[in-house]
Design a protein around this motif. Sequence first.
Motif, PDB file in Angstrom:
ATOM      1  N   THR A 238      21.057   0.258  -7.006  1.00 13.67           N
ATOM      2  CA  THR A 238      21.078  -0.159  -5.603  1.00 13.67           C
ATOM      3  C   THR A 238      22.186   0.555  -4.836  1.00 13.67           C
ATOM      4  OG1 THR A 238      20.217  -2.337  -6.220  1.00 13.67           O
ATOM      5  CG2 THR A 238      21.252  -2.143  -4.057  1.00 13.67           C
ATOM      6  N   VAL A 239      23.355   0.647  -5.441  1.00 16.99           N
ATOM      7  CA  VAL A 239      24.459   1.350  -4.792  1.00 16.99           C
ATOM      8  C   VAL A 239      24.079   2.804  -4.533  1.00 16.99           C
ATOM      9  CG1 VAL A 239      26.838   2.167  -5.118  1.00 16.99           C
ATOM     10  CG2 VAL A 239      26.231  -0.187  -5.734  1.00 16.99           C
ATOM     11  N   ALA A 240      23.388   3.420  -5.485  1.00 10.38           N
ATOM     12  CA  ALA A 240      22.937   4.807  -5.308  1.00 10.38           C
ATOM     13  C   ALA A 240      21.900   4.895  -4.196  1.00 10.38           C
ATOM     14  CB  ALA A 240      22.354   5.339  -6.626  1.00 10.38           C
ATOM     15  N   TRP A 241      20.994   3.906  -4.136  1.00  8.54           N
ATOM     16  CA  TRP A 241      19.972   3.908  -3.083  1.00  8.54           C
ATOM     17  C   TRP A 241      20.621   3.767  -1.709  1.00  8.54           C
ATOM     18  CZ3 TRP A 241      17.996   1.435   1.065  1.00  8.54           C
ATOM     19  CH2 TRP A 241      16.718   1.802   1.476  1.00  8.54           C
ATOM     20  N   ILE A 242      21.605   2.901  -1.602  1.00  7.58           N
ATOM     21  CA  ILE A 242      22.307   2.703  -0.326  1.00  7.58           C
ATOM     22  C   ILE A 242      22.991   3.996   0.116  1.00  7.58           C
ATOM     23  CG2 ILE A 242      24.283   1.530   0.744  1.00  7.58           C
ATOM     24  CD1 ILE A 242      23.502  -0.951  -0.950  1.00  7.58           C
ATOM     25  N   LYS A 243      23.593   4.690  -0.827  1.00  5.69           N
ATOM     26  CA  LYS A 243      24.256   5.951  -0.499  1.00  5.69           C
ATOM     27  C   LYS A 243      23.266   6.986   0.002  1.00  5.69           C
ATOM     28  CE  LYS A 243      27.443   9.386  -2.447  1.00  5.69           C
ATOM     29  NZ  LYS A 243      28.216   9.791  -3.663  1.00  5.69           N
TER      30      LYS A 243
END
Length: 328
Positions: A238-243
């Motif tokens: 999720t953190v990667a998707w947000i980035k």
Amino acid sequence: MKRRSLLLGAAGAAFLAACSDKSDAQSASGSLTLGFSAWPGWFPWQVAQEKGLFTKNNVAVELKYFDSYTDSLNALATGNLTCNSQTLNDTLSSVSGGSKQTIVLLNDNSTGNDQIIAAPGIEKVADLKGKKVAAEQGTVDHYLLLLALEKAGLTEKDVTFTPLLTDAAAAAFVAGQVDAVGVFAPFTTTALGRAGSKAVATSKDFPGAIPDTLSFQSQYVADHPDQVQAVVQTWFDTVAWIKANPAEAVSIMAKKGGVSDADYKTYDAGTTIFTKEQNLAAFESGTDATHLDFQAKKIAEFLVSTKLVETAPPLGGLFEPKFVKAVR
């Protein structure tokens, strides 16, 4: 909305025995309910749900949002949640009261989004002496107030402490009913609406003092490690998707938080989302505030000394880094 209460311990423990059957049934079935509430470091769970990232990792998660953060703490302690997004402070308070919990993930550190905001004419924390200060009693912003007063050579006895729910505290400050207020984002935006007001202390002044974590029922971790691993993997996905998709992510999170996209963006610097590498470093034993075990000992001492809990929580087995280590 409430966030980050430190007063759960005794109350939560009183319910543990009564709710053990429910907790055991949940562990036996493998069902997974994840609680979260109003805090920028936890809104990414909403992104995970809306973008199908739990499903991608083959884990069925019922995401439960709490308007009252304190209710989420009680839900985990009484077996009505599998895991909850909560501060290290609150996990320690719950464990002190008898709850069996295991921290498997460090979401973030508060690096400015918890604030003591004061009226015009109050330039520093020392100027709060004799003033009326509001905060939600037992919350981490009450904790921040006590830390700030201590640093300034004062105690809570040097101010007139006014316990109010966080939203009510912010409103009372804006209305001029109190001289200062301890609040967290997004209520910082409300409080700073008072003309001439400013933050005289923030969580940035106390590095590592307010870590935000994901805490599981310990028995569930023992019985269902694959599901726990999938949830931790989902967080980093999720953190990667947000980035990769910042605009859409901000819109999702701002909507859940009930603020504009522009206001949500202002919270970015005040909440530092931890990378896998920062997680691993934090889980290692150490002698400064960047390490969870050091911070836990410091917080435990503070909670006992201020009588926010009766007994120091046992720290053995509280931190389990193996799931972060296994993230792809």
